[in-house]
Design an enzyme around this catalytic site. Structure first.
Site, PDB file in Angstrom:
ATOM      1  N   LEU A 112       2.050   2.074   6.221  1.00 44.95           N
ATOM      2  CA  LEU A 112       0.586   0.932   5.779  1.00 44.95           C
ATOM      3  C   LEU A 112       1.781  -0.125   6.214  1.00 44.95           C
ATOM      4  CD1 LEU A 112      -0.966   1.725   2.632  1.00 44.95           C
ATOM      5  CD2 LEU A 112      -2.297   1.462   5.241  1.00 44.95           C
ATOM      6  N   ASP A 113       1.237  -1.492   7.259  1.00 43.82           N
ATOM      7  CA  ASP A 113       2.045  -2.727   7.015  1.00 43.82           C
ATOM      8  C   ASP A 113       2.079  -3.501   5.952  1.00 43.82           C
ATOM      9  OD1 ASP A 113      -0.140  -4.734   9.089  1.00 43.82           O
ATOM     10  OD2 ASP A 113       0.216  -5.046   6.937  1.00 43.82           O
ATOM     11  N   LYS A 114       3.229  -4.246   5.821  1.00 43.42           N
ATOM     12  CA  LYS A 114       3.514  -5.412   4.897  1.00 43.42           C
ATOM     13  C   LYS A 114       2.525  -6.119   3.735  1.00 43.42           C
ATOM     14  CE  LYS A 114       6.821  -8.808   3.188  1.00 43.42           C
ATOM     15  NZ  LYS A 114       8.531  -9.129   4.103  1.00 43.42           N
TER      16      LYS A 114
ATOM     17  N   SER B 113      -0.301  -4.511   3.820  1.00 44.77           N
ATOM     18  CA  SER B 113      -1.435  -3.886   3.717  1.00 44.77           C
ATOM     19  C   SER B 113      -1.066  -3.478   2.493  1.00 44.77           C
ATOM     20  CB  SER B 113      -1.841  -2.912   4.587  1.00 44.77           C
ATOM     21  OG  SER B 113      -2.516  -3.465   5.756  1.00 44.77           O
TER      22      SER B 113
END
Length: 245
Positions: free
Chosen positions: A102-104, A106
């Site tokens: 999951l990106d930073k 999210s």
């Protein structure tokens, strides 16, 4: 233990995925009985394997699969040079690594394990396993937007797979993906002139985030893993590396 390839040995020992093991081997960080390992090298029972100067036990570690509610600001990497990496944040007593990303910015469900083959089977795009997200955007969600998101969107020199999209509120919707392109949902929204304000993953296959408190984790239950095992039984376990939402 029978003779096995070094990358599989490291994966089963919970050190890293096979893909990451291959990288370690290429970097010259892996040794078998004091000799530098090569791609395709095999390990026999009783041989001493070291990675970055640390000895790897021949026996397998206990099977680990945990569900973590990732807060915003935590980076899904085991790279120690990243000060906000998820491994340091969790401080788990055994070596584990994330299944996908999951990106930073999210939040939501992130699974972590010490089983490299499990990572590959769950995350390989060709296996088409579902991941569900709740998304809030910066302006009103229209029926045209929902239909367009579901029909496939041209991003990153491809067209996204058709997917399930459901309007939940004035500016909120649910989306279920079966692929993991780099920042896929954010890019899909941008194509239609929307900006993601909040993105939360609530399900990976049969495992749900539920009421797990942000910043905490739990063991995946035996019942959940039994269902998961059936779902991935025919999935490819070829090495894979994806950047998630």
């Amino acid at each position: 233990m029978e003779e096995i390839r070094i990358n599989k040995f490291l994966s089963e020992a919970g050190i890293c995925s096979r893909r990451q093991a291959d990288k370690k081997i290429e970097e010259g960080a892996v040794f078998i009985d004091g000799r530098r390992a090569e791609p395709g090298s095999k390990v026999k029972p009783g041989q001493k394997v070291t990675v970055d100067g640390k000895t790897v036990e021949n026996g397998k570690e206990p099977f680990i699969l945990i569900a973590f509610h990732k807060p915003a600001g935590i980076v899904c990497t085991a790279e120690k040079r990243e000060k906000n990496n998820v491994i340091d944040y969790l401080n788990y007593p055994h070596r584990i690594f994330p299944i996908g990303r999951l990106d930073k910015e999210s939040t939501g469900l992130l699974l972590l394990t010490n089983q490299g083959d499990l990572v590959n089977k769950m995350m390989r795009s060709g296996n088409a396993h579902e991941k569900e997200y709740l998304v809030t955007v910066n302006k009103d969600v229209t029926e045209d937007f929902i239909r367009g998101m579901g029909d496939g969107v041209p991003i990153l020199e491809t067209v996204t797979r058709r997917c399930k999209v459901e309007k939940l509120g004035k500016r909120r919707f649910r989306i279920v993906l079966t692929q993991g392109l780099n920042r896929q949902i954010r890019r899909m929204c941008e194509y239609f002139g929307y900006r993601v304000v909040a993105l939360k993953r609530v399900r990976v296959m049969n495992i749900n985030l539920g009421d797990l408190k942000e910043g905490t984790y739990r063991d995946v239950t035996k019942e959940e893993f039994a269902v998961l095992s059936e779902m991935i039984a025919d999935s490819s376990n070829e090495p894979v590396w994806y950047k998630e939402q």
